[in-house]
Design an enzyme around this catalytic site. Sequence first.
Site, PDB file in Angstrom:
ATOM      1  N   ASP A 107       0.792  -1.236   0.000  1.00 51.91           N
ATOM      2  CA  ASP A 107       0.000   0.000   0.000  1.00 51.91           C
ATOM      3  C   ASP A 107       0.825   1.288   0.000  1.00 51.91           C
ATOM      4  O   ASP A 107       0.439   2.272  -0.599  1.00 51.91           O
ATOM      5  CB  ASP A 107      -0.977   0.006   1.196  1.00 51.91           C
ATOM      6  N   PHE A 190      14.201   1.922   4.063  1.00 51.48           N
ATOM      7  CA  PHE A 190      12.789   1.646   3.812  1.00 51.48           C
ATOM      8  C   PHE A 190      11.901   2.326   4.854  1.00 51.48           C
ATOM      9  O   PHE A 190      10.923   2.984   4.533  1.00 51.48           O
ATOM     10  CB  PHE A 190      12.595   0.138   4.013  1.00 51.48           C
ATOM     11  N   PHE A 194       9.097   5.298   4.618  1.00 47.01           N
ATOM     12  CA  PHE A 194       7.758   5.057   5.144  1.00 47.01           C
ATOM     13  C   PHE A 194       7.328   6.187   6.084  1.00 47.01           C
ATOM     14  O   PHE A 194       6.212   6.701   6.000  1.00 47.01           O
ATOM     15  CB  PHE A 194       7.769   3.712   5.865  1.00 47.01           C
ATOM     16  N   GLY A 309       6.715  -6.770   7.036  1.00 43.48           N
ATOM     17  CA  GLY A 309       7.854  -6.226   7.764  1.00 43.48           C
ATOM     18  C   GLY A 309       9.007  -7.188   7.576  1.00 43.48           C
ATOM     19  O   GLY A 309       8.806  -8.349   7.197  1.00 43.48           O
ATOM     20  N   HIS A 336       4.127 -13.883   3.144  1.00 43.79           N
ATOM     21  CA  HIS A 336       5.528 -13.645   2.795  1.00 43.79           C
ATOM     22  C   HIS A 336       6.314 -14.766   3.472  1.00 43.79           C
ATOM     23  O   HIS A 336       6.132 -15.004   4.672  1.00 43.79           O
ATOM     24  CB  HIS A 336       6.023 -12.335   3.405  1.00 43.79           C
ATOM     25  N   GLU A 339      12.008 -14.979   2.301  1.00 45.24           N
ATOM     26  CA  GLU A 339      12.699 -13.867   1.621  1.00 45.24           C
ATOM     27  C   GLU A 339      14.044 -13.718   2.334  1.00 45.24           C
ATOM     28  O   GLU A 339      14.249 -12.804   3.129  1.00 45.24           O
ATOM     29  CB  GLU A 339      11.852 -12.587   1.741  1.00 45.24           C
ATOM     30  N   HIS A 364       7.379 -14.066  -2.385  1.00 41.96           N
ATOM     31  CA  HIS A 364       8.818 -14.247  -2.644  1.00 41.96           C
ATOM     32  C   HIS A 364       9.246 -15.703  -2.785  1.00 41.96           C
ATOM     33  O   HIS A 364       9.644 -16.125  -3.852  1.00 41.96           O
ATOM     34  CB  HIS A 364       9.682 -13.552  -1.583  1.00 41.96           C
ATOM     35  N   ASP A 421       6.197  -5.577  -5.968  1.00 44.92           N
ATOM     36  CA  ASP A 421       6.506  -5.383  -4.539  1.00 44.92           C
ATOM     37  C   ASP A 421       6.400  -3.936  -4.037  1.00 44.92           C
ATOM     38  O   ASP A 421       5.495  -3.632  -3.271  1.00 44.92           O
ATOM     39  CB  ASP A 421       7.879  -5.975  -4.207  1.00 44.92           C
ATOM     40  N   ASP A 422       7.347  -3.069  -4.397  1.00 43.58           N
ATOM     41  CA  ASP A 422       7.330  -1.668  -3.930  1.00 43.58           C
ATOM     42  C   ASP A 422       7.824  -0.723  -5.023  1.00 43.58           C
ATOM     43  O   ASP A 422       8.871  -0.083  -4.858  1.00 43.58           O
ATOM     44  CB  ASP A 422       8.256  -1.506  -2.709  1.00 43.58           C
TER      45      ASP A 422
END
Length: 506
Positions: A107, A190, A194, A309, A336, A339, A364, A421-422
Site C-alpha cells: 500500500d 525503507f 515510510f 515487515g 511472505h 525472503e 517471494h 513489490d514496492d
Amino acid sequence: MHPMLFYVLLAFGCGVCLCDYWKDREELIKEEESQILGSSIKLTHEEEVVNKRLIKIKSEEFNNGFDNVVNFLPSQHFFKTKAQVENSKVFKFIQKLPKGANLHVHDTALVSGKFLFNLTYRNNLYACFRNGSFQLKFFSKPESSCKWILLKKLRQISPSVDDFISSKFSLIVDNPERMYKSVDEVWTAFQDIFAVVSPLITYRPVFEDYFYRALEELYEDNVMYLEFRGLLPEVYELNGTVYDEVEVAGLYINVLKKFKEDHPDFVGAKFIYAPMRLADNATAWKYVETVKTLKEYYPDFLAGFDLVGEEKKGYPLKNFIEQIKSLEGIVKFFFHAGETKWYGTDIDENLVDAILLNTSRIGHGFALLKHPKLLQMVKEKDIAIEVNPISNQVLTYVKDLRNHPAIFYINQNYPVVICNDDPSFWGTKGLSYDWYMAFMGLSSKYTDLRFLKQLAINSLKYSMFSNDDERNFAFSLWEKKWKKFIMDFLQNQELQDYENIKVVLV
Ligand SMILES: *[C@@H]1O[C@H](CO)[C@@H](O)[C@H](O)[C@H]1NC(C)=O
Ligand SMILES: *[C@@H]1O[C@H](CO)[C@@H](O)[C@H](O)[C@H]1NC(C)=O
Ligand SMILES: *[C@@H]1O[C@H](CO)[C@@H](O)[C@H](O)[C@H]1NC(C)=O
Ligand SMILES: *[C@@H]1O[C@H](CO)[C@@H](O)[C@H](O)[C@H]1NC(C)=O
Ligand SMILES: *[C@@H]1O[C@H](CO)[C@@H](O)[C@H](O)[C@H]1NC(C)=O
Ligand SMILES: [Zn+2]
C-alpha cells in the site's frame, strides 16, 4: 593397444555414432525446453509472426549483453540501468502486452515517484524536522509539538528542499552497492521512506487520489487487475476526523468503484490485510478480529491475510499458529515467506509454516529452492510463487539476476507470477520492469512470446476472484485484449519495418 590403432578405430566409428550423438543432444535440449514455463502453449499463426519479431529483438539485446556484460541489464544494479531498460525494444514490447494481474505490491509504495512528488504541491502541507528526521503533514493549523512550516514557504526560502524531498521518497542513490551493503541497511532506509510518505498519503483527499493513480498506472501499463497488501493505516481529515481500518477499506472501495466507472475494461482490485509481523500475541489477536470484521463487511474486497515487515526483525509465522489457525476456513492466506539467503533459520522455515497453513500463494519464496520436499508440496498444492525480481536485487538478496532462484521455478514450470513489490521505492511503475527482468534474466535466451503469455495467464489463474463470473469476465477480457495486441502489432509491423529501412538509408 597401439595408440595409432586407437585413433584409427575412433576415426572409423565417428561417422556412425556422432550422428546419434547430435540427435540425442537435440532431443535432450528439446526435452528440457519443453518443461519451461509457457512451453506448452501453441501459438496461432498471427502470434507466430509477432513472436518472430520478439525473438529478433530479444536475441539482439541478449547478444549485445553476451559481448559485454555491462549491456546485459539484468546482471547490473537496477538503479544504474533504469534508463537503458526504458530504451529497450523488448521493454517497449512488454509494456504494450496485456499482462493480466499484479498480485504482490504494498500500500505505501503503489505509485511512481513523480506522482508522489507532485502531491507535495497540495495546499496545507507543512514540513518540519522532528528529532532530526524530516516530516510532512497536512494541517489546517499545525500542532505545536514541532516547528511546522508551510512547505510552500519553505520552498521560497530554500529551493533546494525539492531535491531533498525527492531523495526522501525512494531508495534510489548513485552508489547503491556502496550505500546498501546488507538487507538491514536497505530495510532501515525503507522505514525512513515510510515515515515521510505515510503522513503525506494518509490525508483523506490525497489517499483517494493516490489509490486512483495507483490503479491508473497499472492500467496504463496494460495490467487489468490488482491484489495489494496493506496495513490500513489511520487516514485523517484536516478537521481532526480519523478513519479506522474498516472505514479506510471503504475509502479504497469507493475509489475503486469510481475508477471502474471511468475504465470499464479494468477488472478490479482486492485487498490482502497485511499488518506488521513485529507484534505480540495480543496484537496478533487484534489482527484476527480486524480481518474477520473486514471479511464480514467487504467479502468481495478482502482477498485474505498476510504479515509484513522484515522477516528477520519480526516474529516468524510459527509464533502465530494459534491466531492463524483460528482463521482457517474464514480467510485465505498469502504469506511472505523465505525472503532470505539464510538457510535453516526461522525466516527460512517460514516456508514450512506457510505451506502447512495452506497459503494460497507465497510472497517471494526466494529460499524455496533449498527445500526439495516443500517444492514438491508447492507443485502438488498448486501454490503460486510471487517473484519480485527488482525488489530482490535492490534489497540485496541477489546481485546478478542470472543467479536468481526463480530460474529453477520457471524452468520446471512451477506456478510463478511476476510482481513488483514496492515500485515507488525503486522508481518504477506497473509490471513491465519486472517482467523485462524475468524475460531477459530469469529465463533462457530462447524463451519467447509463449513465456510472456503464460505469465499473464498465471497471473489471472492465481488471482482470488470472488466467483466464476468475475473469473470468466477477467479471462475473456484479457483474451480480447491479447488478440487486439497481436492485431495492432501486425498492423504496425509494416510501419516499423519501414522506419528501420529509413534508419539504414540515413
Ligand atoms: C502534477 O500535478 C499537476 C497539477 O497539480 C498535473 O497537471 C500533472 O499532470 C501532475 N503530474 C503527474 C506526473 O502526476
Ligand atoms: C525525540 O526523541 C526522544 C528520544 O528518542 C523522545 O523521547 C521524544 O519524544 C522525541 N520527540 C518527538 C517530538 O518526537
Ligand atoms: C470533517 O471533514 C470531513 C470531510 O470534509 C467531513 O465529512 C466531516 O463531517 C467533518 N467533521 C467534522 C466534525 O466537522
Ligand atoms: C505467543 O504465544 C505463543 C504460545 O502461547 C508463544 O509461543 C509465543 O512466543 C508468543 N509470541 C509472542 C510474540 O509473544
Ligand atoms: C490445510 O489443509 C489441510 C488439508 O486440506 C487441512 O487438514 C488443514 O487443517 C488445513 N490447515 C489450515 C490452517 O487451513
Ligand atoms: Zn512484499
